[in-house]
Design a protein around this motif. Structure first.
Motif, PDB file in Angstrom:
ATOM      1  N   GLY A 130       0.789  -1.221   0.000  1.00  0.00           N
ATOM      2  CA  GLY A 130       0.000   0.000   0.000  1.00  0.00           C
ATOM      3  C   GLY A 130       0.822   1.273   0.000  1.00  0.00           C
ATOM      4  O   GLY A 130       0.293   2.346   0.286  1.00  0.00           O
ATOM      5  N   ILE A 131       2.112   1.183  -0.309  1.00  0.00           N
ATOM      6  CA  ILE A 131       2.992   2.354  -0.322  1.00  0.00           C
ATOM      7  C   ILE A 131       3.207   2.795  -1.761  1.00  0.00           C
ATOM      8  O   ILE A 131       3.474   1.976  -2.643  1.00  0.00           O
ATOM      9  CB  ILE A 131       4.338   2.029   0.353  1.00  0.00           C
ATOM     10  N   ASP A 132       3.096   4.085  -2.011  1.00  0.00           N
ATOM     11  CA  ASP A 132       3.266   4.614  -3.367  1.00  0.00           C
ATOM     12  C   ASP A 132       4.699   4.424  -3.848  1.00  0.00           C
ATOM     13  O   ASP A 132       5.639   4.300  -3.055  1.00  0.00           O
ATOM     14  CB  ASP A 132       2.907   6.103  -3.404  1.00  0.00           C
ATOM     15  N   ASN A 133       4.833   4.422  -5.185  1.00  0.00           N
ATOM     16  CA  ASN A 133       6.149   4.277  -5.792  1.00  0.00           C
ATOM     17  C   ASN A 133       7.085   5.400  -5.340  1.00  0.00           C
ATOM     18  O   ASN A 133       6.679   6.552  -5.188  1.00  0.00           O
ATOM     19  CB  ASN A 133       6.045   4.295  -7.314  1.00  0.00           C
ATOM     20  N   THR A 134       8.334   5.037  -5.121  1.00  0.00           N
ATOM     21  CA  THR A 134       9.358   5.991  -4.697  1.00  0.00           C
ATOM     22  C   THR A 134      10.370   6.178  -5.816  1.00  0.00           C
ATOM     23  O   THR A 134      10.814   5.201  -6.422  1.00  0.00           O
ATOM     24  CB  THR A 134      10.076   5.488  -3.428  1.00  0.00           C
ATOM     25  N   ASN A 135      10.716   7.415  -6.097  1.00  0.00           N
ATOM     26  CA  ASN A 135      11.777   7.699  -7.066  1.00  0.00           C
ATOM     27  C   ASN A 135      13.101   7.673  -6.308  1.00  0.00           C
ATOM     28  O   ASN A 135      13.504   8.652  -5.684  1.00  0.00           O
ATOM     29  CB  ASN A 135      11.552   9.061  -7.729  1.00  0.00           C
ATOM     30  N   TRP A 136      13.773   6.543  -6.343  1.00  0.00           N
ATOM     31  CA  TRP A 136      14.933   6.317  -5.492  1.00  0.00           C
ATOM     32  C   TRP A 136      16.115   7.191  -5.867  1.00  0.00           C
ATOM     33  O   TRP A 136      17.006   7.406  -5.041  1.00  0.00           O
ATOM     34  CB  TRP A 136      15.328   4.836  -5.556  1.00  0.00           C
ATOM     35  N   ARG A 137      16.163   7.696  -7.069  1.00  0.00           N
ATOM     36  CA  ARG A 137      17.275   8.557  -7.480  1.00  0.00           C
ATOM     37  C   ARG A 137      16.994  10.032  -7.221  1.00  0.00           C
ATOM     38  O   ARG A 137      17.928  10.813  -7.032  1.00  0.00           O
ATOM     39  CB  ARG A 137      17.570   8.377  -8.974  1.00  0.00           C
ATOM     40  N   ALA A 138      15.728  10.419  -7.244  1.00  0.00           N
ATOM     41  CA  ALA A 138      15.394  11.836  -7.178  1.00  0.00           C
ATOM     42  C   ALA A 138      15.317  12.369  -5.764  1.00  0.00           C
ATOM     43  O   ALA A 138      15.479  13.571  -5.549  1.00  0.00           O
ATOM     44  CB  ALA A 138      14.063  12.095  -7.896  1.00  0.00           C
TER      45      ALA A 138
END
Length: 317
Positions: free
Chosen positions: A163-171
């Motif tokens: 239930g966790i939204d996608n994370t932009n791991w680089r940004a």
């Protein structure tokens, strides 16, 4: 007593070992150990002390690609202390160092304790924990880049199931630190575990047997015997990890496709990446040399703090 009255063996000994030869024999005993270790010190002087002195010299100059040098004194250092980009790189380096090193030490310690027990195929399993270390950094970066991809990465897919939204791991800053820290832990946990294992195997088994007779559980034996006796090994591992963590370069660079900017806003640029950028992209060698010396000072401070912390384990003040 004359030489003729000495026993034959003594006369032979006197003739076979004249004073000059005895002197050379003593010199061999005293000087040979230094001669045998001298290659290390010669190499260290050539590839360690000389670069340090050379870097310190040019950190006091404005030195650029054209080869022009102009005396700057402490100007490079004062400019660095007022440089927001440099302090952001310091914060990134320390943050990733803490996120990577603390879990790494704990995992390596408990993994070594598990490997120190008797079980089948233990040699093969002990050797297998070193496989991540011999893997190419580029290959590791490719795999972890896919794992932490924003739209179709495995990590985001798992988090999406929770239930966790996608994370932009680089940004983003903290997610990028976490991603890079997991890369570091995956590569170096097994290496440190093997060092811890070597230290554990030097602990006399009699201590554990006596503790078991007294009714101490395995958990208590670990905290009361293993950790205090493992202190010298822990000091070595922590200092080595401090040096490696504060000079972090390969993992964050490959995580951003070989770019030393450390993200669009430098959110995961380390001090080592900052130095390379200033020296080989901006061609400001004096500024980069000053940053290298401030990194050296940072490593000394970090190593001293960790050394004092580890010495307290087991009751040492």
């Amino acid at each position: 007593m004359s030489l003729d009255t000495l026993p034959r063996a003594a006369r032979t000994h006197r003739r076979d070992h004249p004073p000059g030869r005895r002197w050379r024999s003593k010199m061999d005993v005293k000087a040979m150990p230094y001669a045998l270790v001298s290659p290390y010190f010669l190499l260290f002087a050539a590839f360690g002390l000389f670069p340090l002195a050379f870097t310190l010299y040019y950190s006091l100059y404005d030195y650029d690609l054209a080869g022009t040098t102009e005396w700057a004194g402490l100007g490079n250092y004062t400019a660095l202390l007022a440089d927001d980009d440099f302090w952001r790189a310091v914060a990134n380096t320390v943050g990733m160092f803490l996120l990577a090193t603390v879990p790494q030490m704990l995992l390596a310690l408990f993994l070594a304790n598990a490997l120190n027990k008797r079980f089948r195929f233990r040699l093969a399993i002990r050797m297998s924990v070193l496989l991540p270390l011999v893997t190419s950094v580029v290959a590791v970066a490719v795999v972890f880049t896919q794992l932490y991809a924003r739209d179709w990465g495995l990590v985001n897919w798992i988090l999406g199931g929770l239930g966790i939204d996608n994370t932009n791991w680089r940004a983003e800053r903290l997610p990028s630190w976490i991603a890079i820290a997991t890369m570091v832990d995956w590569r170096w946990t097994g290496y440190n575990a093997i060092i811890f294992l070597a230290g554990m195997q030097t602990i006399p088994r009699d201590l554990y047997e006596a503790a078991a007779i007294d009714g101490a559980s395995r958990r208590r034996q670990f905290w009361q015997i293993t950790l205090p006796m493992l202190r010298p090994t822990m000091i070595f591992v922590v200092l080595n990890s401090t040096i490696g963590g504060l000079t972090l370069f390969s993992e964050p660079t490959t995580f951003y496709n070989g770019n030393v900017d450390g993200g669009s806003q430098g959110q995961f640029q380390t001090v080592a990446m900052f130095i390379v950028k200033q020296g080989f992209r901006e061609f400001d060698y004096g500024y980069a040399a000053a940053a290298a010396w401030l990194l050296f000072l940072l490593i000394l401070i970090g190593a001293a703090i960790n050394f004092l912390f580890v010495r307290r384990i087991g009751g040492t003040k």
